[in-house]
Design a protein around this motif. Structure first.
Motif, PDB file in Angstrom:
ATOM      1  N   GLN A   1       1.389   3.355   2.316  1.00 15.57           N
ATOM      2  CA  GLN A   1       2.109   3.488   3.581  1.00 15.57           C
ATOM      3  C   GLN A   1       2.858   2.216   3.974  1.00 15.57           C
ATOM      4  O   GLN A   1       3.941   2.288   4.569  1.00 15.57           O
ATOM      5  CB  GLN A   1       1.118   3.855   4.700  1.00 15.57           C
ATOM      6  CG  GLN A   1       1.766   4.205   6.029  1.00 15.57           C
ATOM      7  CD  GLN A   1       2.550   5.516   5.990  1.00 15.57           C
ATOM      8  OE1 GLN A   1       2.271   6.406   5.190  1.00 15.57           O
ATOM      9  NE2 GLN A   1       3.556   5.639   6.841  1.00 15.57           N
TER      10      GLN A   1
ATOM     11  N   SER B   1       0.862  -1.169   0.000  1.00 20.15           N
ATOM     12  CA  SER B   1       0.000   0.000   0.000  1.00 20.15           C
ATOM     13  C   SER B   1       0.902   1.223   0.000  1.00 20.15           C
ATOM     14  O   SER B   1       2.126   1.095   0.058  1.00 20.15           O
ATOM     15  CB  SER B   1      -0.899  -0.003   1.244  1.00 20.15           C
ATOM     16  OG  SER B   1      -0.151   0.281   2.404  1.00 20.15           O
TER      17      SER B   1
ATOM     18  N   THR C   1      -1.279   3.042   8.196  1.00 20.39           N
ATOM     19  CA  THR C   1      -2.304   3.531   7.278  1.00 20.39           C
ATOM     20  C   THR C   1      -3.500   4.101   8.028  1.00 20.39           C
ATOM     21  O   THR C   1      -3.996   5.182   7.697  1.00 20.39           O
ATOM     22  CB  THR C   1      -2.769   2.390   6.356  1.00 20.39           C
ATOM     23  OG1 THR C   1      -1.629   1.862   5.658  1.00 20.39           O
ATOM     24  CG2 THR C   1      -3.793   2.893   5.347  1.00 20.39           C
TER      25      THR C   1
ATOM     26  N   ILE D   1       1.217   8.857   2.688  1.00 22.12           N
ATOM     27  CA  ILE D   1      -0.092   9.145   2.104  1.00 22.12           C
ATOM     28  C   ILE D   1      -0.309  10.653   1.999  1.00 22.12           C
ATOM     29  O   ILE D   1      -0.713  11.176   0.956  1.00 22.12           O
ATOM     30  CB  ILE D   1      -1.210   8.501   2.946  1.00 22.12           C
ATOM     31  CG1 ILE D   1      -1.036   6.988   2.974  1.00 22.12           C
ATOM     32  CG2 ILE D   1      -2.590   8.878   2.386  1.00 22.12           C
ATOM     33  CD1 ILE D   1      -1.938   6.274   3.966  1.00 22.12           C
TER      34      ILE D   1
ATOM     35  N   ARG E   1      -6.600   8.960  11.026  1.00 17.58           N
ATOM     36  CA  ARG E   1      -5.947   7.895  11.799  1.00 17.58           C
ATOM     37  C   ARG E   1      -6.392   7.911  13.262  1.00 17.58           C
ATOM     38  O   ARG E   1      -6.693   8.967  13.814  1.00 17.58           O
ATOM     39  CB  ARG E   1      -4.426   8.056  11.739  1.00 17.58           C
ATOM     40  CG  ARG E   1      -3.828   7.823  10.359  1.00 17.58           C
ATOM     41  CD  ARG E   1      -2.308   7.961  10.402  1.00 17.58           C
ATOM     42  NE  ARG E   1      -1.692   7.544   9.157  1.00 17.58           N
ATOM     43  CZ  ARG E   1      -1.405   8.362   8.153  1.00 17.58           C
ATOM     44  NH1 ARG E   1      -1.691   9.657   8.263  1.00 17.58           N
ATOM     45  NH2 ARG E   1      -0.832   7.898   7.059  1.00 17.58           N
TER      46      ARG E   1
ATOM     47  N   ASP F   1       4.845  10.153   6.594  1.00 15.92           N
ATOM     48  CA  ASP F   1       3.462   9.879   6.219  1.00 15.92           C
ATOM     49  C   ASP F   1       3.439   9.892   4.697  1.00 15.92           C
ATOM     50  O   ASP F   1       3.366  10.948   4.075  1.00 15.92           O
ATOM     51  CB  ASP F   1       2.539  10.952   6.799  1.00 15.92           C
ATOM     52  CG  ASP F   1       1.075  10.726   6.446  1.00 15.92           C
ATOM     53  OD1 ASP F   1       0.782   9.894   5.557  1.00 15.92           O
ATOM     54  OD2 ASP F   1       0.216  11.402   7.050  1.00 15.92           O
TER      55      ASP F   1
END
Length: 311
Positions: free
Chosen positions: A7, A5, A203, A151, A231, A149
């Protein structure tokens, strides 16, 4: 096929230590290192234990579906070679960064064979090498100095000698991250040496030792920023940070995300904290007590591969 993914990488690099010992060159500013007897027999025992712990950790990660590229750390002049995340990182789009290291003997950990493997097995577009900043005393020790991070493109970084603001700014400009720098220290006033002992970003969750962030306003800003990403922000105590509960990494396994952490870190978490993490990832504790004597835990032993596979 490697599952991954943005992350959580599905493949990693790990370096198995053959000559493990506690690095005296890094002891001055790493409060997490153990003070050990410098007896030769003790060192030999520690080296064997570290080798065995690492080998078993690799097996466990593979059993969970993580692709692990193992390299052998056979150079006796590199006692911290088991922590490769400090000298390189990889990034989506085919980008690799090589970092400037503070301790002279840690600079010897940089290995061309690892970079060649990445180019052979994965799609690498470029390698940006910051190690030329070392003669000027500008250090940035990879994903030890920064917790990324991936994302939301934020680089969280505790200010220290191992996280120079000029080097950090260059990295963030090249790799399109926003830097968020803050001060952190333990109860004795000792500054935190690496960001990745203080926090972990997955994630769907984040672990962070909020009480060690010295500026209350900055602390609130960081917690809010993490919360805005959706999160679950799990706050850790200083005692839990000392047990390496923040030094974990989310990876992608056969059955989805896993959180690799040490047994000591797992034991430091409360049942409620584990339950919150398990809503997002399978907890995978690894037994590495000898390796942790060197001042790093599971996160430090893993360099994630955020690159597209050629296979």
């Amino acid at each position: 096929m490697i599952r991954s993914s943005v992350q959580a990488p599905g493949a990693v690099v790990m370096v198995r230590p053959h000559h493990f010992t506690v690095n005296t060159e890094t002891a001055a500013d790493n409060a997490f290192q153990a003070v050990v007897n410098a007896n030769g027999q003790d060192e030999a025992n520690s080296a064997r234990c570290a080798y065995d712990e690492h080998s078993r950790a690799v097996e466990v990660l593979r059993e969970h579906g993580v692709r692990v590229h193992v390299f052998e750390g056979e150079d006796p002049t590199t006692p911290d070679c088991v922590f490769p995340n400090n000298w390189f990182s990889t990034h989506a789009g085919g980008h690799v960064a090589v970092y400037p290291m503070k301790a002279r003997n840690r600079r010897l950990e940089r290995r061309q064979d690892i970079l060649e493997m990445l180019k052979s097995e994965y799609r690498v577009q470029d390698i940006i090498d910051y190690s030329g900043l070392e003669p000027d005393g500008l250090f940035l020790e990879g994903t030890g100095a920064m917790v990324l991070d991936h994302i939301n493109r934020v680089a969280y970084a505790v200010a220290s000698d191992r996280t120079n603001p000029v080097a950090l700014e260059r990295f963030c400009t090249h790799f399109n991250f926003e830097p968020m720098v803050f001060d952190a220290q333990d109860g004795q006033g000792t500054p935190v040496y690496h960001t990745n002992v203080l926090m972990c970003i997955g994630t769907g969750f984040a672990l962070i030792g909020t009480g060690m962030i010295t500026d209350p306003a900055r602390r609130a800003e960081i917690v809010a920023r993490l919360g805005e990403t959706g999160r679950d922000v799990i706050e850790l105590s200083e005692a839990q940070i000392a047990g390496f509960a923040g030094n974990a990494i989310e990876l992608m396994g056969w059955d989805g995300p896993v959180l690799a952490l040490s047994q000591a870190a797992y034991d430091a978490l409360t049942p409620e904290q584990r339950h919150r993490i398990e809503a997002h990832a399978i907890l995978v504790p690894l037994q590495i007590p000898t390796i942790e004597m060197a001042g790093g835990s599971v996160r430090c032993t893993i360099a994630g591969i955020h690159l597209a596979s050629r296979g």
